[in-house]
Structure formats: structure tokens, C-alpha cells
Design an enzyme around this catalytic site. Sequence first.
Site, PDB file in Angstrom:
ATOM      1  N   ARG A   1      81.093  48.112  67.317  1.00 36.37           N
ATOM      2  CA  ARG A   1      80.988  49.549  67.105  1.00 36.37           C
ATOM      3  C   ARG A   1      80.984  49.824  65.602  1.00 36.37           C
ATOM      4  NH1 ARG A   1      85.491  53.367  69.682  1.00 36.37           N
ATOM      5  NH2 ARG A   1      86.785  52.094  68.293  1.00 36.37           N
TER       6      ARG A   1
ATOM      7  N   ASP B   1      80.757  52.045  62.329  1.00 38.53           N
ATOM      8  CA  ASP B   1      81.201  53.414  62.078  1.00 38.53           C
ATOM      9  C   ASP B   1      80.083  54.279  61.500  1.00 38.53           C
ATOM     10  OD1 ASP B   1      83.779  52.899  62.966  1.00 38.53           O
ATOM     11  OD2 ASP B   1      84.482  52.296  60.976  1.00 38.53           O
TER      12      ASP B   1
ATOM     13  N   TYR C   1      79.236  40.159  57.731  1.00 39.71           N
ATOM     14  CA  TYR C   1      79.004  41.450  57.082  1.00 39.71           C
ATOM     15  C   TYR C   1      78.759  41.235  55.595  1.00 39.71           C
ATOM     16  CZ  TYR C   1      80.699  44.239  61.074  1.00 39.71           C
ATOM     17  OH  TYR C   1      80.852  44.839  62.297  1.00 39.71           O
TER      18      TYR C   1
ATOM     19  N   ARG D   1      85.802  47.243  55.117  1.00 40.59           N
ATOM     20  CA  ARG D   1      85.878  48.290  54.089  1.00 40.59           C
ATOM     21  C   ARG D   1      87.271  48.347  53.459  1.00 40.59           C
ATOM     22  NH1 ARG D   1      83.959  53.398  57.232  1.00 40.59           N
ATOM     23  NH2 ARG D   1      84.545  54.422  55.265  1.00 40.59           N
TER      24      ARG D   1
END
Length: 251
Positions: A50, A52, A112, A197
Site C-alpha cells: 500500500r 501512500d 525502494y 521515509r
Amino acid sequence: MQRYFVELAYLGTNYCGWQIQPNANTVQAELEKALSTILRHEVSTLGAGRTDTGVHASFFVAHFDSQMINLQWDQKLLVSLNEILPRDIAIKEIVAVTPDAHARFSALSRTYEYHISRYKNPFSVETAWLYKAPLDVDAMKRAASKLLTYTDFTSFSKLGSDVKTNNCRVYTAMWEVQEQELVFTIRADRFLRNMVRAIVGTLVDVGRGKIAEADFVKIIEAKDRSLAGTSAPAEGLFLTSIEYPVNIFIE
């Protein structure tokens, strides 16, 4: 029923993340609408994760089941599907997989990237965090390497997340200087919500001298989100790769 994996990419700027939400524009909603139109039956998808609001994916996977067995997803069909989709979502490939293959739970690892632009660049406004202050990149590299020696990342998890464990195995965590950008690459078996993040924001604190490398280790060991730095902005984050067992794909 035949299960298929959809491999896609999207720019997350105009979407409230991947997952369908009431009264919100999402990537999943656009994908299901397009697939349902092409296949002429209602399609429900399940994604690999999921992302963001505002987060991008250069590689994402979702799966769906269809009554259309042995459907050949040739280039013509993919072109038709991409013409229906908004221009910031693109289907790369659709492949048949075994009935138990799962876009989320079959994944062995995810990768990522986080992009920081060091100079004002109108072409990276939506895809990088503009951060012009001086940074000690070597210190950020040394601190990032410490992530490989820990498994509990509670300090970098979004508060209130409904997960059974905050343990993850990090395989890669490194910074590279690429022309006018700093790029952080992290690969792990799983990620917590907001984890990348939060890590980037805390590593930037190391780079600007706000905290020492030793403090970064203490933050990990404390298992306390309030001690870590502010999460880096969404626009710099990309999901770039997902690894699956080869035996789930049907030739």
C-alpha cells in the site's frame, strides 16, 4: 479461474496512494476500472503493498482472477488497456501465475529508492525532495549501513499501524551520488508503513549534523518512533522492484 499478475508503473502525484478509498482517486480504482472494461467482467485486484499518497512506483505488482483461461496478453491487448488508463499509470506486462500466487505474500523482497535533489530542477519537482542545505553524505552512508545489523524497526514505523511484528530483514541500505541527486536504495524482505521515509528523514538529520551516527544507532535500539526524525516528503519515494519465486509463473 486463472490468476494473473499485473506488472505496472505509476506516478503517484495525483493519487491518494494505491489502495481504494471512499471518495478518493487511487491507482487500484483506475486499474480495476480498466481491466473490467477490457475483460467485460468485474475485476478485483490485490496489490503487493500500500503506497501512500504521492508515492511512486516504477515497478508494482497486483494480482486478479479471471474466468478467461489462457488469455494471451499480447501487445495489442496491452495497448488497448493502456489507452484506457490515465497517462500516469502504465501496464508493463500481464502474466499467468499459479492459483496460490499472491502479489503481497509471495514476495521475497522489495526495493525502494528515495531521491533527493541538491539543486532546483523543474523536471524533478514531483519526483525528488529538493534539499539544498549541506549534507555529510559519508556520515549518512555509514549510518545507513547500521540498518543491516538490526531487525526491529519500531522506531521507523507509523504509530498505530496494525501489524503483528515490526521485524524486517534489510539486505541493502546505501546512498549514491547520481549527478545532481542523492539516491538512497533499500531492499528488505518486508517494510513497515512509512518506514523508508522515516529512515530517510533521520539519515538526513545525520547528514546535517543534527544527530551523530551513534545517535542513529540509539534511535534504532530505542524502538520509539518519537525519537526518530521527521518523515521525508512523499514525492521522493519510489518502489522499484519486487522479487518473487520463479516457480509461481506459468510459462
